[in-house]
Motif scaffolding. Structure first.
Motif, PDB file in Angstrom:
ATOM      1  N   TYR A 201     -44.755  20.372 -12.541  1.00 55.49           N
ATOM      2  CA  TYR A 201     -43.337  20.612 -12.808  1.00 55.49           C
ATOM      3  C   TYR A 201     -43.013  20.340 -14.266  1.00 55.49           C
ATOM      4  O   TYR A 201     -43.433  19.316 -14.822  1.00 55.49           O
ATOM      5  CB  TYR A 201     -42.481  19.716 -11.911  1.00 55.49           C
ATOM      6  N   ASP A 202     -42.290  21.277 -14.868  1.00 56.31           N
ATOM      7  CA  ASP A 202     -41.773  21.119 -16.219  1.00 56.31           C
ATOM      8  C   ASP A 202     -40.283  20.828 -16.089  1.00 56.31           C
ATOM      9  O   ASP A 202     -39.468  21.731 -15.927  1.00 56.31           O
ATOM     10  CB  ASP A 202     -42.010  22.411 -17.017  1.00 56.31           C
TER      11      ASP A 202
ATOM     12  N   ARG B 172     -44.748  24.858 -12.378  1.00 51.67           N
ATOM     13  CA  ARG B 172     -45.789  25.519 -13.174  1.00 51.67           C
ATOM     14  C   ARG B 172     -47.137  25.331 -12.481  1.00 51.67           C
ATOM     15  O   ARG B 172     -47.618  24.209 -12.334  1.00 51.67           O
ATOM     16  CB  ARG B 172     -45.836  24.927 -14.579  1.00 51.67           C
TER      17      ARG B 172
ATOM     18  N   GLN C  93     -51.996  33.283 -18.125  1.00 54.18           N
ATOM     19  CA  GLN C  93     -50.717  32.590 -18.098  1.00 54.18           C
ATOM     20  C   GLN C  93     -50.460  31.949 -16.738  1.00 54.18           C
ATOM     21  O   GLN C  93     -50.834  32.490 -15.699  1.00 54.18           O
ATOM     22  CB  GLN C  93     -49.578  33.573 -18.413  1.00 54.18           C
ATOM     23  N   ALA C  94     -49.796  30.803 -16.747  1.00 47.63           N
ATOM     24  CA  ALA C  94     -49.472  30.095 -15.515  1.00 47.63           C
ATOM     25  C   ALA C  94     -48.472  30.882 -14.677  1.00 47.63           C
ATOM     26  O   ALA C  94     -47.715  31.719 -15.199  1.00 47.63           O
ATOM     27  CB  ALA C  94     -48.888  28.721 -15.843  1.00 47.63           C
TER      28      ALA C  94
ATOM     29  N   LEU D  48     -45.030  30.712 -12.851  1.00 47.72           N
ATOM     30  CA  LEU D  48     -43.826  29.909 -13.009  1.00 47.72           C
ATOM     31  C   LEU D  48     -42.830  30.249 -11.910  1.00 47.72           C
ATOM     32  O   LEU D  48     -42.684  31.414 -11.522  1.00 47.72           O
ATOM     33  CB  LEU D  48     -43.182  30.163 -14.380  1.00 47.72           C
TER      34      LEU D  48
END
Length: 305
Positions: free
Chosen positions: A218-219, A226, A289-290, A292
């Motif tokens: 988590y961001d 993420r 890329q992750a 999201l």
């Protein structure tokens, strides 16, 4: 600095039984905790943390009110909170790399806390039981020892682990509490159950099943879940397990076959099918890329960005 109990440095112990003997108030609070019924958590408030994951946030978060995790048998659920900032981290630890994981947990909270702000770091531990292999006992002692080595003062407030989280029925031991939630606004922690374990439940399970290390999911600055990118090696031999009966899967793919929740085997099969359907993880992360996910305002769940 040391791990503290009632503002006194915790003495080294050789077992959890010795810990509870020396600090009877921890035993009393654990007895009260296991008597509470599991509360169902509204998915619209929840950020679910899977095995070998951690997540942290603050009370200012508009997308997450509850951090939660369950399905802990020998695993331990670790909550660390700063009472001044309210920054809170929940981790689901399985003993794979405790000594590297605990510093990540501490940093997740301290990095979100103003060092000049009044308050202290408080630790809550739940999980494990009296399993035959003593896996829970070993993990309990490792986590306590790892927190002892941190430079910050950490105050142990809840310790519902191993023998204090154990019940025996017909000679079979199992945990009393399998899951917890923590309210990031108030700090209230409680036994919990979850109808939703997303987002990307199968992908996250596949990462752990394939040997992935502890990772933050988590961001909080962007309020985004993420996931990844991660990698695994194609393994067609996994299909073997889909032809096996439930007892065989339990015996060979669980650390505690007699104590798993009812959905364990189905969860393992679903994870294996996902790995067979995606022999390489590259396609799941275009351009490296992750994935999201943001809280959906309309439905309240997590939607892919």
């Amino acid at each position: 600095m040391p791990l503290l109990i009632q503002n006194n440095r915790i003495e080294r112990v050789n077992s959890t039984a010795e810990l509870f003997s020396k600090y009877p108030h921890l035993k009393e609070s654990a007895e009260q905790f296991v008597c509470r019924s599991a509360e169902p958590v509204d998915p619209k408030q929840l950020l679910y943390v899977q095995q070998r994951e951690f997540a942290s946030t603050t009370p200012a978060d508009n997308s997450v009110s509850i951090l939660g995790s369950d399905d802990a048998t020998t695993c331990h659920l670790v909550v660390l909170r700063h009472t001044g900032s309210g920054a809170t981290c929940l981790a689901h630890c399985d003993g794979s790399s405790t000594w590297t994981e605990v510093p990540l947990i501490v940093n997740a909270v301290t990095s979100k806390s103003n060092p000049d702000k009044d308050g202290r770091l408080e630790l809550h531990l739940v999980g494990g039981f009296n399993d035959d292999k003593k896996t829970s006992q070993s993990l309990s002692l490792s986590i306590l020892a790892a927190f002892q080595k941190q430079k910050e003062d950490v105050h142990l407030e809840t310790c519902c682990i191993t023998d204090m989280n154990d019940v025996s029925r017909d000679g079979v031991h199992r945990p009393v509490v399998y899951g917890i939630g923590v309210n990031v606004k108030s700090g209230h922690m409680f036994p919990a159950s979850f109808a939703c374990r997303g987002p990307a439940e199968e992908l996250r399970s596949a990462r752990t099943f394939s040997g992935g290390e502890m990772v933050e999911v988590y961001d909080s600055s962007r309020e985004l879940v993420r996931i990844g990118p991660c990698r695994w090696t194609p393994n067609e031999d996994l299909g073997f397990w889909l032809s096996q009966d439930d007892d065989t899967i339990l015996q060979y793919l669980s650390t505690s076959p007699s104590a798993e929740p009812p959905h364990f085997v189905q969860h393992i099969k679903s994870t294996i099918r996902f790995l067979l359907d995606h022999p390489s993880a590259d396609e799941l992360f275009p351009g490296g890329q992750a994935q999201l996910y943001r809280r959906s305002e309309e439905e309240g769940g997590w939607a892919r960005v």
